[in-house]
Motif scaffolding. Structure first.
Motif, PDB file in Angstrom:
ATOM      1  N   ILE A 161      -3.204   5.509  -4.191  1.00  0.00           N
ATOM      2  CA  ILE A 161      -4.046   4.616  -3.735  1.00  0.00           C
ATOM      3  C   ILE A 161      -4.689   5.384  -2.374  1.00  0.00           C
ATOM      4  O   ILE A 161      -4.329   6.031  -1.763  1.00  0.00           O
ATOM      5  CB  ILE A 161      -3.417   3.473  -3.176  1.00  0.00           C
ATOM      6  CG1 ILE A 161      -4.250   2.208  -2.794  1.00  0.00           C
ATOM      7  CG2 ILE A 161      -2.300   3.613  -2.159  1.00  0.00           C
ATOM      8  CD1 ILE A 161      -4.017   0.783  -2.910  1.00  0.00           C
ATOM      9  N   GLY A 162      -6.265   5.211  -2.329  1.00  0.00           N
ATOM     10  CA  GLY A 162      -7.062   5.760  -1.171  1.00  0.00           C
ATOM     11  C   GLY A 162      -6.938   4.571  -0.293  1.00  0.00           C
ATOM     12  O   GLY A 162      -6.925   3.552  -0.137  1.00  0.00           O
ATOM     13  N   SER A 172      -7.892   9.024   3.179  1.00  0.00           N
ATOM     14  CA  SER A 172      -6.812   9.489   2.915  1.00  0.00           C
ATOM     15  C   SER A 172      -6.147   9.008   1.467  1.00  0.00           C
ATOM     16  O   SER A 172      -6.787   7.746   1.084  1.00  0.00           O
ATOM     17  CB  SER A 172      -5.772   9.323   3.805  1.00  0.00           C
ATOM     18  OG  SER A 172      -5.257   7.953   4.106  1.00  0.00           O
ATOM     19  N   LEU A 173      -5.313   9.781   0.720  1.00  0.00           N
ATOM     20  CA  LEU A 173      -4.851   9.412  -0.787  1.00  0.00           C
ATOM     21  C   LEU A 173      -3.433   9.412  -0.457  1.00  0.00           C
ATOM     22  O   LEU A 173      -3.099  10.604  -0.221  1.00  0.00           O
ATOM     23  CB  LEU A 173      -5.507  10.188  -1.440  1.00  0.00           C
ATOM     24  CG  LEU A 173      -5.480   9.682  -3.059  1.00  0.00           C
ATOM     25  CD1 LEU A 173      -6.088   8.453  -3.344  1.00  0.00           C
ATOM     26  CD2 LEU A 173      -6.012  10.710  -4.120  1.00  0.00           C
ATOM     27  N   ARG A 187      -9.070   2.599  -5.599  1.00  0.00           N
ATOM     28  CA  ARG A 187      -8.375   3.362  -6.612  1.00  0.00           C
ATOM     29  C   ARG A 187      -9.400   4.184  -7.572  1.00  0.00           C
ATOM     30  O   ARG A 187     -10.578   3.592  -7.771  1.00  0.00           O
ATOM     31  CB  ARG A 187      -7.632   2.378  -7.482  1.00  0.00           C
ATOM     32  CG  ARG A 187      -6.506   1.772  -6.931  1.00  0.00           C
ATOM     33  CD  ARG A 187      -5.783   0.809  -8.065  1.00  0.00           C
ATOM     34  NE  ARG A 187      -4.993  -0.033  -7.097  1.00  0.00           N
ATOM     35  CZ  ARG A 187      -3.726   0.092  -6.665  1.00  0.00           C
ATOM     36  NH1 ARG A 187      -3.039   1.072  -7.075  1.00  0.00           N
ATOM     37  NH2 ARG A 187      -2.996  -0.759  -5.920  1.00  0.00           N
ATOM     38  N   ARG A 188      -9.023   5.119  -8.059  1.00  0.00           N
ATOM     39  CA  ARG A 188      -9.921   5.940  -8.955  1.00  0.00           C
ATOM     40  C   ARG A 188      -9.090   6.287 -10.231  1.00  0.00           C
ATOM     41  O   ARG A 188      -7.852   6.603  -9.958  1.00  0.00           O
ATOM     42  CB  ARG A 188     -10.431   7.525  -8.261  1.00  0.00           C
ATOM     43  CG  ARG A 188     -11.240   7.073  -7.174  1.00  0.00           C
ATOM     44  CD  ARG A 188     -12.052   8.572  -6.966  1.00  0.00           C
ATOM     45  NE  ARG A 188     -13.035   8.169  -6.124  1.00  0.00           N
ATOM     46  CZ  ARG A 188     -13.407   8.693  -4.726  1.00  0.00           C
ATOM     47  NH1 ARG A 188     -12.585   8.919  -4.259  1.00  0.00           N
ATOM     48  NH2 ARG A 188     -14.626   8.258  -4.322  1.00  0.00           N
ATOM     49  N   ALA A 189      -9.883   6.219 -11.337  1.00  0.00           N
ATOM     50  CA  ALA A 189      -9.129   6.438 -12.379  1.00  0.00           C
ATOM     51  C   ALA A 189      -8.826   7.960 -12.566  1.00  0.00           C
ATOM     52  O   ALA A 189      -7.768   8.261 -13.172  1.00  0.00           O
ATOM     53  CB  ALA A 189     -10.281   6.054 -13.697  1.00  0.00           C
ATOM     54  N   SER A 190      -9.408   8.899 -11.936  1.00  0.00           N
ATOM     55  CA  SER A 190      -9.036  10.182 -11.878  1.00  0.00           C
ATOM     56  C   SER A 190      -7.641  10.478 -11.205  1.00  0.00           C
ATOM     57  O   SER A 190      -7.134  11.558 -11.014  1.00  0.00           O
ATOM     58  CB  SER A 190     -10.007  10.961 -11.195  1.00  0.00           C
ATOM     59  OG  SER A 190     -10.375  10.497 -10.010  1.00  0.00           O
ATOM     60  N   ALA A 191      -7.169   9.590 -10.289  1.00  0.00           N
ATOM     61  CA  ALA A 191      -5.927   9.648  -9.439  1.00  0.00           C
ATOM     62  C   ALA A 191      -5.010   8.624  -9.680  1.00  0.00           C
ATOM     63  O   ALA A 191      -4.564   7.533  -8.986  1.00  0.00           O
ATOM     64  CB  ALA A 191      -6.274   9.716  -8.244  1.00  0.00           C
TER      65      ALA A 191
END
Length: 138
Positions: free
Chosen positions: A106-107, A128-129, A98-102
């Motif tokens: 979920i990646g 992939s995301l 997980r990235r705060a920017s997304a």
């Protein structure tokens, strides 16, 4: 057709080595250490990296992508990381991230690793995301 013997799965020594290589990869990724990332990929024309927005064939294409990638927004948290070795020279690392920017996404990352004379190297990777099926946001 002859069946292939099942390799020994998760032998202690190669598993520990691959787990350490995966930790080095993760540190290099979030720290944008391009030289370390390059060193962790197999330097071969057969190395492949499918990214969230790119399809890269060969070590040179992967290295070029890394050199031009923005260092912003690389921090992430990992979940459900599974590292499995098959015999002494092959393994797979799979993780969710997980990235705060997304938020709401979920990646997914899978890497095939091979042991070389220089150590463990990524021979193939897929990133992939997707929308988080559980609806969780970071």
């Amino acid at each position: 057709m002859t069946a292939i013997d099942t390799p020994e799965i998760d032998l202690a020594e190669p598993k520990a080595e691959l787990e350490a290589a995966f930790r080095r990869y993760e540190a290099a990724l979030v720290g944008n250490d391009v030289a370390a990332l390059d060193a962790l990929f197999l330097d071969a024309p057969t190395t492949i990296r499918y990214g969230a927005t790119e399809n890269l064939y060969g070590y040179e294409a992967i290295a070029s992508f890394r050199a031009g990638r923005s260092p912003a927004g690389l921090a992430r948290s990992l979940e459900k990381t599974v590292i499995t070795t098959f015999g002494r020279d092959f393994g797979i690392a799979s993780t969710l991230f997980r990235r705060a920017s997304a938020p709401g996404m979920i990646g997914r990352q899978m890497q095939s690793w091979v042991r070389t004379a220089e150590g463990w190297k990524v021979a193939a990777a897929h990133v992939s995301l997707i929308a988080d099926p559980d609806g969780a946001a970071s």
